[in-house]
Design an enzyme around this catalytic site. Sequence first.
Site, PDB file in Angstrom:
ATOM      1  CE1 TYR A  94      10.167   4.543   0.263  1.00 14.13           C
ATOM      2  CE2 TYR A  94      11.841   4.170   1.821  1.00 14.13           C
ATOM      3  CZ  TYR A  94      11.146   3.804   0.827  1.00 14.13           C
ATOM      4  OH  TYR A  94      11.354   2.467   0.193  1.00 14.13           O
ATOM      5  CB  CYS A  95       4.842   8.335   1.138  1.00 15.77           C
ATOM      6  SG  CYS A  95       4.740  10.205   1.315  1.00 15.77           S
ATOM      7  CG  PHE A  96       5.948   8.498  -5.225  1.00 16.81           C
ATOM      8  CD1 PHE A  96       6.652   7.745  -5.820  1.00 16.81           C
ATOM      9  CD2 PHE A  96       5.642   9.853  -5.825  1.00 16.81           C
ATOM     10  CE1 PHE A  96       7.484   7.999  -7.052  1.00 16.81           C
ATOM     11  CE2 PHE A  96       6.002   9.951  -7.195  1.00 16.81           C
ATOM     12  CZ  PHE A  96       6.957   9.118  -7.915  1.00 16.81           C
ATOM     13  CE1 TYR A 123      11.528   3.850  -5.048  1.00 12.76           C
ATOM     14  CE2 TYR A 123      10.464   5.514  -6.409  1.00 12.76           C
ATOM     15  CZ  TYR A 123      11.321   4.237  -6.116  1.00 12.76           C
ATOM     16  OH  TYR A 123      11.861   3.587  -7.297  1.00 12.76           O
TER      17      TYR A 123
END
Length: 365
Positions: A94-96, A123
């Site tokens: 995952y990223c933001f 996130y």
Amino acid sequence: MREDTDNYRELFLNDTPMVDLRAPVEFNQGAFPTAVSLPLMTDDERAQVGTCYKQQGQQAAIKLGHQLVSGEIKEQRMERWLNFCRDNPEGYIYCFRGGLRSRTTQQWLKESGIDYPLVLGGYKALRNALLDVIDELSGTMPFHIVGGKTGSAKTLMVNTLANAIDLEGAAHHRGSSFGGYVNAQNTQINFENITAIAMLKKQHAGYQQLVLEDEGRHIGSVDLPAPLYQKMLAAPVAVVEDPLEVRLQRLLQDYVIDMVADYTRVHGEEQGQILCEEYLLSGLDKIRRRLGNERWQILREEMQKAIKGHQAGAGFDAHLNWLTPLLEWYYDPMYEYQLSLKAERIKFRGDWQECHDYLKEKSAG
């Protein structure tokens, strides 16, 4: 290939391994217990791309990102991601927001022969899911509070009850002026995440109510989430009433003996003794105004004598010369006052074992 997922609660219930692709500065502000920081970009690279985005737009920023993460740098990061994927075939990335960083990494992994799913929404979605857990379960699950004067082993009790949540453990702080540990306290975000996951797991295990230690609004530098704290303020209380002598021995062990051991283990004998002395003196200095200068001075002199004594190998009993008046002058009167405000909510009083049995019986009912 496993599908990308938005089943956020399931990820936490299963302790799913996850790769956090955000920059280190983002990860350090808050992440999840099973997440590993393997960023797509360093803090500096991310800052450069952000500046480019503001000045030249998205396409220029994407192009710069690919330039910065290319060649040997890209190969090194790819190797770390690939190793994680091989070691954790059930994991996710995952990223933001589940956008460009995770999509790019996912594509690079696919080109290297590994189809690996991402967390939809990233996130932010995971974090919001945990905040929703706190709101929801604070509203629906009954609470019981275990109270008692300093040294009553309340934290030990919540760690021996199957349906209890250790808030001080989640905060990595014991909640008093002497409550810090050798390692830094958890961030506000990490505290909330750990607490929410614990609550979610208790609910999933079938527990109908939760036991929590009596806490103020703050535990060290972190704040209790408002819905949780408000629910605690209305919950029934069981009060541990252990003798002063028993509580003093616990505090001597927790505040002094264990902390000396921890500081010397982490920092070595000489530096550890110095840092532990600073920890003890600063803990007392934090409550100087509440103690008053005269009492603070008396306790500080006794503490310094005791520190010199244990550093010289004389043992730790001299620390009782400041711990005893500290309880009698400060902590006990303060807690008696706080307890008087909760008089209508007190449903049980007893020694540690009696309170433990009471709460266990209530939880089963």
